[in-house]
Design a protein around this motif. Structure first.
Motif, PDB file in Angstrom:
ATOM      1  N   VAL A 100      -1.491   8.534  10.391  1.00 47.52           N
ATOM      2  CA  VAL A 100      -0.433   9.512  10.168  1.00 47.52           C
ATOM      3  C   VAL A 100      -0.151   9.649   8.679  1.00 47.52           C
ATOM      4  N   PRO A 101       0.448  10.770   8.298  1.00 47.37           N
ATOM      5  CA  PRO A 101       0.889  10.895   6.900  1.00 47.37           C
ATOM      6  C   PRO A 101       1.974   9.851   6.607  1.00 47.37           C
TER       7      PRO A 101
ATOM      8  N   TRP B 250      -1.906   8.023   5.103  1.00 51.88           N
ATOM      9  CA  TRP B 250      -2.508   8.682   3.964  1.00 51.88           C
ATOM     10  C   TRP B 250      -1.452   9.522   3.257  1.00 51.88           C
ATOM     11  N   GLY B 251      -1.653   9.673   2.029  1.00 51.16           N
ATOM     12  CA  GLY B 251      -0.758  10.485   1.213  1.00 51.16           C
ATOM     13  C   GLY B 251      -1.391  10.644  -0.157  1.00 51.16           C
ATOM     14  N   ASP B 252      -1.277  11.786  -0.732  1.00 49.39           N
ATOM     15  CA  ASP B 252      -1.885  12.076  -2.029  1.00 49.39           C
ATOM     16  C   ASP B 252      -3.394  11.783  -2.028  1.00 49.39           C
TER      17      ASP B 252
ATOM     18  N   PRO C 249      -6.078   7.216   1.178  1.00 47.21           N
ATOM     19  CA  PRO C 249      -5.798   6.546   2.460  1.00 47.21           C
ATOM     20  C   PRO C 249      -5.660   5.033   2.266  1.00 47.21           C
ATOM     21  N   ARG C 250      -4.775   4.448   3.003  1.00 46.32           N
ATOM     22  CA  ARG C 250      -4.641   3.003   3.012  1.00 46.32           C
ATOM     23  C   ARG C 250      -4.375   2.566   4.459  1.00 46.32           C
ATOM     24  N   LYS C 251      -4.808   1.423   4.757  1.00 45.20           N
ATOM     25  CA  LYS C 251      -4.697   0.907   6.131  1.00 45.20           C
ATOM     26  C   LYS C 251      -3.664  -0.232   6.136  1.00 45.20           C
ATOM     27  N   ILE C 252      -2.736  -0.159   7.075  1.00 46.96           N
ATOM     28  CA  ILE C 252      -1.702  -1.178   7.214  1.00 46.96           C
ATOM     29  C   ILE C 252      -1.828  -1.755   8.602  1.00 46.96           C
ATOM     30  N   GLN C 253      -1.901  -3.047   8.725  1.00 47.47           N
ATOM     31  CA  GLN C 253      -1.997  -3.719  10.025  1.00 47.47           C
ATOM     32  C   GLN C 253      -0.664  -4.411  10.330  1.00 47.47           C
TER      33      GLN C 253
END
Length: 136
Positions: free
Chosen positions: A98-99, A126-128, A131-135
Protein backbone atom coordinates in the motif's frame (compact mmCIF):
# COMPACT_ATOMS: atom_id res chain seq x y z
CA UNK A 1 -14.36 -53.21 0.95
CA UNK A 2 -14.22 -50.30 3.36
CA UNK A 3 -13.90 -51.81 6.86
CA UNK A 4 -15.23 -48.66 8.56
CA UNK A 5 -18.31 -48.65 6.30
CA UNK A 6 -18.91 -52.30 7.17
CA UNK A 7 -18.52 -51.54 10.88
CA UNK A 8 -20.78 -48.50 10.62
CA UNK A 9 -23.40 -50.61 8.85
CA UNK A 10 -23.17 -53.40 11.44
CA UNK A 11 -23.55 -50.86 14.27
CA UNK A 12 -26.53 -49.28 12.50
CA UNK A 13 -28.21 -52.71 12.15
CA UNK A 14 -27.74 -53.44 15.84
CA UNK A 15 -28.87 -49.97 16.91
CA UNK A 16 -31.89 -49.98 14.59
CA UNK A 17 -32.83 -53.57 15.38
CA UNK A 18 -33.33 -54.51 11.74
CA UNK A 19 -31.66 -54.48 8.35
CA UNK A 20 -34.51 -52.49 6.81
CA UNK A 21 -34.40 -49.68 9.39
CA UNK A 22 -30.59 -49.58 9.18
CA UNK A 23 -30.84 -49.29 5.38
CA UNK A 24 -33.28 -46.41 5.76
CA UNK A 25 -31.08 -44.67 8.34
CA UNK A 26 -27.97 -45.04 6.16
CA UNK A 27 -29.89 -44.26 2.95
CA UNK A 28 -28.66 -47.42 1.20
CA UNK A 29 -30.43 -50.56 0.00
CA UNK A 30 -31.23 -53.50 2.28
CA UNK A 31 -29.14 -55.69 -0.03
CA UNK A 32 -26.12 -53.40 0.52
CA UNK A 33 -26.61 -53.60 4.29
CA UNK A 34 -26.73 -57.40 4.11
CA UNK A 35 -23.61 -57.48 1.93
CA UNK A 36 -21.63 -55.17 4.26
CA UNK A 37 -22.51 -57.25 7.32
CA UNK A 38 -21.65 -60.49 5.47
CA UNK A 39 -18.36 -58.96 4.29
CA UNK A 40 -17.59 -58.05 7.90
CA UNK A 41 -18.40 -61.53 9.20
CA UNK A 42 -16.50 -63.46 6.53
CA UNK A 43 -12.88 -62.67 7.49
CA UNK A 44 -13.79 -62.95 11.19
CA UNK A 45 -15.09 -66.46 10.62
CA UNK A 46 -18.02 -65.98 12.99
CA UNK A 47 -21.62 -64.92 12.81
CA UNK A 48 -22.20 -61.60 14.52
CA UNK A 49 -25.99 -61.72 14.23
CA UNK A 50 -28.68 -64.38 14.51
CA UNK A 51 -31.06 -63.61 11.67
CA UNK A 52 -34.55 -64.88 11.13
CA UNK A 53 -37.38 -63.38 9.12
CA UNK A 54 -38.93 -62.07 12.31
CA UNK A 55 -36.07 -61.54 14.71
CA UNK A 56 -32.54 -60.18 14.82
CA UNK A 57 -30.24 -60.73 17.78
CA UNK A 58 -26.56 -60.52 18.55
CA UNK A 59 -24.34 -63.51 19.11
CA UNK A 60 -21.85 -63.35 21.99
CA UNK A 61 -19.13 -62.46 19.48
CA UNK A 62 -21.45 -59.89 17.91
CA UNK A 63 -22.13 -58.26 21.27
CA UNK A 64 -18.40 -57.90 22.01
CA UNK A 65 -17.68 -56.73 18.47
CA UNK A 66 -20.50 -54.16 18.60
CA UNK A 67 -19.01 -52.55 21.70
CA UNK A 68 -15.61 -52.29 19.99
CA UNK A 69 -17.15 -51.00 16.73
CA UNK A 70 -19.02 -48.25 18.56
CA UNK A 71 -15.85 -47.18 20.36
CA UNK A 72 -13.79 -47.15 17.14
CA UNK A 73 -16.46 -45.29 15.18
CA UNK A 74 -16.77 -42.76 18.00
CA UNK A 75 -12.98 -42.22 17.98
CA UNK A 76 -13.01 -41.78 14.21
CA UNK A 77 -15.82 -39.24 14.41
CA UNK A 78 -13.98 -37.36 17.15
CA UNK A 79 -10.75 -37.30 15.12
CA UNK A 80 -12.61 -36.02 12.06
CA UNK A 81 -14.28 -33.31 14.15
CA UNK A 82 -10.93 -32.20 15.57
CA UNK A 83 -9.35 -31.93 12.14
CA UNK A 84 -12.38 -30.25 10.62
CA UNK A 85 -12.53 -27.70 13.44
CA UNK A 86 -8.85 -26.81 13.18
CA UNK A 87 -8.83 -26.61 9.39
CA UNK A 88 -12.00 -24.52 9.31
CA UNK A 89 -10.15 -21.67 10.98
CA UNK A 90 -8.32 -19.54 8.45
CA UNK A 91 -4.65 -18.84 9.01
CA UNK A 92 -1.64 -17.77 7.04
CA UNK A 93 0.37 -14.88 5.75
CA UNK A 94 -1.39 -11.75 4.52
CA UNK A 95 0.74 -9.65 2.17
CA UNK A 96 -0.33 -6.07 1.62
CA UNK A 97 1.38 -3.48 -0.56
CA UNK A 98 0.00 0.00 0.00
CA UNK A 99 1.03 3.63 -0.31
CA UNK A 100 2.66 5.02 2.84
CA UNK A 101 -0.25 7.38 3.54
CA UNK A 102 -2.77 4.52 3.46
CA UNK A 103 -0.51 2.41 5.67
CA UNK A 104 -0.21 5.19 8.23
CA UNK A 105 -3.93 5.98 8.21
CA UNK A 106 -5.37 2.48 8.21
CA UNK A 107 -2.81 -0.18 9.08
CA UNK A 108 -0.16 1.28 11.35
CA UNK A 109 -2.75 2.68 13.71
CA UNK A 110 -4.16 -0.78 14.30
CA UNK A 111 -7.63 0.02 12.98
CA UNK A 112 -7.64 -3.09 10.78
CA UNK A 113 -9.02 -6.40 11.90
CA UNK A 114 -8.58 -9.88 10.43
CA UNK A 115 -11.44 -11.98 11.69
CA UNK A 116 -11.12 -15.59 12.78
CA UNK A 117 -7.74 -17.11 12.57
CA UNK A 118 -4.04 -16.89 13.07
CA UNK A 119 -2.60 -14.32 10.74
CA UNK A 120 0.80 -12.79 10.11
CA UNK A 121 1.01 -9.47 8.33
CA UNK A 122 3.71 -8.64 5.80
CA UNK A 123 3.32 -4.99 4.95
CA UNK A 124 5.05 -3.40 2.01
CA UNK A 125 4.80 0.37 1.48
CA UNK A 126 5.87 2.74 -1.21
CA UNK A 127 6.12 6.45 -1.49
CA UNK A 128 8.18 8.80 -3.62
CA UNK A 129 9.07 5.76 -5.80
CA UNK A 130 11.22 4.26 -3.01
CA UNK A 131 9.59 0.96 -2.01
CA UNK A 132 10.45 -0.42 1.40
CA UNK A 133 9.29 -3.57 3.07
CA UNK A 134 8.15 -3.62 6.71
CA UNK A 135 7.56 -6.91 8.53
CA UNK A 136 5.47 -7.28 11.64
Amino acid sequence: MDKFLEMQTFAAVVDAGSFVRAAQALDISKAAVSRYVADLEEPLGVRLLHRTTRKLSLTEEGRAFHVRCKALLSELEEAESEITASSAQASGLVKINVPVSFGIMHLALGTWHLALGTWHLALGTWGDLHPRKIQS
